[in-house]
Design an enzyme around this catalytic site. Structure first.
Site, PDB file in Angstrom:
ATOM      1  N   TRP A 134       3.503  46.521 -23.743  1.00  0.00           N
ATOM      2  CA  TRP A 134       3.804  47.762 -24.442  1.00  0.00           C
ATOM      3  C   TRP A 134       5.266  47.783 -24.888  1.00  0.00           C
ATOM      4  O   TRP A 134       5.562  48.184 -26.022  1.00  0.00           O
ATOM      5  CB  TRP A 134       3.463  48.951 -23.555  1.00  0.00           C
ATOM      6  CG  TRP A 134       3.510  50.289 -24.222  1.00  0.00           C
ATOM      7  CD1 TRP A 134       4.003  51.439 -23.704  1.00  0.00           C
ATOM      8  CD2 TRP A 134       3.017  50.651 -25.530  1.00  0.00           C
ATOM      9  NE1 TRP A 134       3.859  52.488 -24.589  1.00  0.00           N
ATOM     10  CE2 TRP A 134       3.258  52.020 -25.725  1.00  0.00           C
ATOM     11  CE3 TRP A 134       2.410  49.933 -26.561  1.00  0.00           C
ATOM     12  CZ2 TRP A 134       2.922  52.696 -26.899  1.00  0.00           C
ATOM     13  CZ3 TRP A 134       2.068  50.598 -27.737  1.00  0.00           C
ATOM     14  CH2 TRP A 134       2.326  51.960 -27.895  1.00  0.00           C
ATOM     15  N   ALA A 193      -1.325  47.768 -27.394  1.00  0.00           N
ATOM     16  CA  ALA A 193      -0.277  46.860 -27.857  1.00  0.00           C
ATOM     17  C   ALA A 193      -0.842  45.752 -28.730  1.00  0.00           C
ATOM     18  O   ALA A 193      -0.226  45.340 -29.720  1.00  0.00           O
ATOM     19  CB  ALA A 193       0.456  46.270 -26.655  1.00  0.00           C
ATOM     20  N   LYS A 199      -6.108  59.449 -17.650  1.00  0.00           N
ATOM     21  CA  LYS A 199      -6.994  58.615 -18.480  1.00  0.00           C
ATOM     22  C   LYS A 199      -7.005  57.177 -17.992  1.00  0.00           C
ATOM     23  O   LYS A 199      -8.023  56.475 -18.117  1.00  0.00           O
ATOM     24  CB  LYS A 199      -6.608  58.731 -19.960  1.00  0.00           C
ATOM     25  CG  LYS A 199      -5.227  58.232 -20.336  1.00  0.00           C
ATOM     26  CD  LYS A 199      -5.198  56.799 -20.811  1.00  0.00           C
ATOM     27  CE  LYS A 199      -3.798  56.356 -21.173  1.00  0.00           C
ATOM     28  NZ  LYS A 199      -3.737  54.923 -21.546  1.00  0.00           N
ATOM     29  N   SER A 255      -8.200  47.329 -22.974  1.00  0.00           N
ATOM     30  CA  SER A 255      -7.703  48.176 -21.891  1.00  0.00           C
ATOM     31  C   SER A 255      -7.590  47.397 -20.589  1.00  0.00           C
ATOM     32  O   SER A 255      -8.586  46.922 -20.035  1.00  0.00           O
ATOM     33  CB  SER A 255      -8.641  49.372 -21.701  1.00  0.00           C
ATOM     34  OG  SER A 255      -8.336  50.070 -20.519  1.00  0.00           O
ATOM     35  N   ARG A 256      -6.371  47.300 -20.082  1.00  0.00           N
ATOM     36  CA  ARG A 256      -6.161  46.614 -18.806  1.00  0.00           C
ATOM     37  C   ARG A 256      -6.843  47.355 -17.661  1.00  0.00           C
ATOM     38  O   ARG A 256      -7.368  46.740 -16.732  1.00  0.00           O
ATOM     39  CB  ARG A 256      -4.668  46.475 -18.529  1.00  0.00           C
ATOM     40  CG  ARG A 256      -3.987  45.404 -19.342  1.00  0.00           C
ATOM     41  CD  ARG A 256      -2.486  45.418 -19.153  1.00  0.00           C
ATOM     42  NE  ARG A 256      -1.861  46.536 -19.845  1.00  0.00           N
ATOM     43  CZ  ARG A 256      -0.576  46.814 -19.805  1.00  0.00           C
ATOM     44  NH1 ARG A 256       0.237  46.064 -19.081  1.00  0.00           N
ATOM     45  NH2 ARG A 256      -0.085  47.828 -20.483  1.00  0.00           N
ATOM     46  N   VAL A 299      -0.084  44.492 -14.884  1.00  0.00           N
ATOM     47  CA  VAL A 299      -0.142  45.734 -14.114  1.00  0.00           C
ATOM     48  C   VAL A 299      -1.143  46.686 -14.737  1.00  0.00           C
ATOM     49  O   VAL A 299      -1.073  46.984 -15.931  1.00  0.00           O
ATOM     50  CB  VAL A 299       1.243  46.407 -14.049  1.00  0.00           C
ATOM     51  CG1 VAL A 299       1.150  47.752 -13.332  1.00  0.00           C
ATOM     52  CG2 VAL A 299       2.243  45.505 -13.340  1.00  0.00           C
TER      53      VAL A 299
END
Length: 330
Positions: free
Chosen positions: A12, A141, A192, A256-257, A281
């Protein structure tokens, strides 16, 4: 022109550096890793995150000394994950952020204190809320790197400050909006990520899209109700309609991590194994514990977020716990 320093070199932070430099802004960029700094300086590419992006190095001053990087800045953009913020900042002079604008790009809660970044900075570094703004929005990102159209919300108690920051990032692939809901924006981003972990767990457990749509609808309802509680506690206006897009993209997107991390858990990985597999992370993991503590202090129950917390931190069986979540929706 105000001097901007970015702290952190994750995906990010790397995306934000791209936006700023694409718009012609000169930045300082602090990274803890000397190897990453040397590679970026030599090749113009961040070796570990968004490595396809070629940065205009004539617009970037690379920094390894944290105190110097902050002292030289007018605007400090903090992109270090929330779990590591205290460790990164702990050796700095307590007056380091005096007369600085703080722009938070983290979407989490500091796990040791269970507070938002602005609350930590106010207590430890005497940062006034009028100096502080934050970024959120349905924006991955990886899509920024590909210059796919995205949207960001800039929130500050001072809307003029939010607007002056937002315009620096606005371009043909990034559209920005402004809000004064600085607490709601941050708490919604925290929740979220937790709900996205749950969406990933559901996918790993082989639930289908029909269940996921009901799950996300109930997550949004839970988020709205919590925002009302926070609004009363902080005496700040909130507008949850601005947060639905962020919830949806984080729960559904393969970028999405948090969803990916949850998918590993649903498939039977331990938390430690999922961390190793992801190798990044997932803010929702730490956020689940933080929100649990905050909800306890408020004497308020968040059934879905609490279920995710129990799976991640109390080692509850995901399949059994999601059977309980099914009952919430009945």
């Amino acid at each position: 022109m105000n001097k901007i320093t970015i702290l952190g070199n994750g995906s990010w932070s790397s995306a934000l550096a791209k936006m700023l430099t694409d718009n012609g802004h000169e930045i300082s960029w602090w990274m803890r890793s000397k190897q990453a700094l040397e590679t970026l300086e030599r090749t113009g590419h961040n070796p570990h995150y968004l490595s396809s992006v070629k940065y205009p190095m004539h617009r970037i001053l690379l920094q390894h000394d944290l105190e110097s990087a902050i002292r030289e800045a007018d605007i400090v953009l903090i992109g270090t994950p929330s779990a590591f913020i205290e460790e990164v900042l702990k050796e700095l002079p307590l007056t380091i952020f005096q007369n600085k604008i703080i722009l938070s790009a983290i979407k989490g809660i500091l796990p040791v204190r269970s507070v938002l970044l602005n609350e930590y900075l106010a207590k430890v570094f005497q940062v006034n809320l009028n100096q502080y703004a934050c970024i959120t929005g349905p924006c991955h990102a990886e899509e920024v790197a590909a210059e796919k159209l995205s949207y960001l919300t800039f929130a500050s108690q001072d809307e003029n400050l939010a607007a002056s920051l937002a315009i620096r990032f606005n371009n043909h692939y990034m559209k920005t909006v402004v809000s004064n809901d600085v607490f709601g924006v941050q708490y919604a981003a925290v929740l979220k990520n937790i709900y996205a972990l749950g969406a990933g767990i559901a996918h790993g457990l082989d639930y289908g899209d029909n269940f996921l749509s009901v799950y996300i609808t109930n997550c949004f309802s839970e988020l709205q109700q919590f925002m009302e509680v926070i609004s009363t506690q902080t005496q700040h206006h909130y507008n949850t309609s601005a947060y639905l897009g962020d919830l949806l993209v984080t729960c559904y997107s393969m970028h999405s991590r948090n969803r990916t991390f949850g998918n590993f858990i649903g498939k039977g990985y331990s938390v430690n194994a999922a961390k190793l597999e992801l190798n990044m992370v997932a803010e929702g993991y730490y956020a689940a514990m933080g929100i649990s503590k905050i909800a306890e202090k408020l004497n308020y129950h968040l059934p879905i977020a609490d279920a995710i917390y129990r799976i991640l931190w109390k080692q509850e069986n995901p399949k059994t716990t999601f059977k309980d979540i099914e009952q919430i929706f009945s």
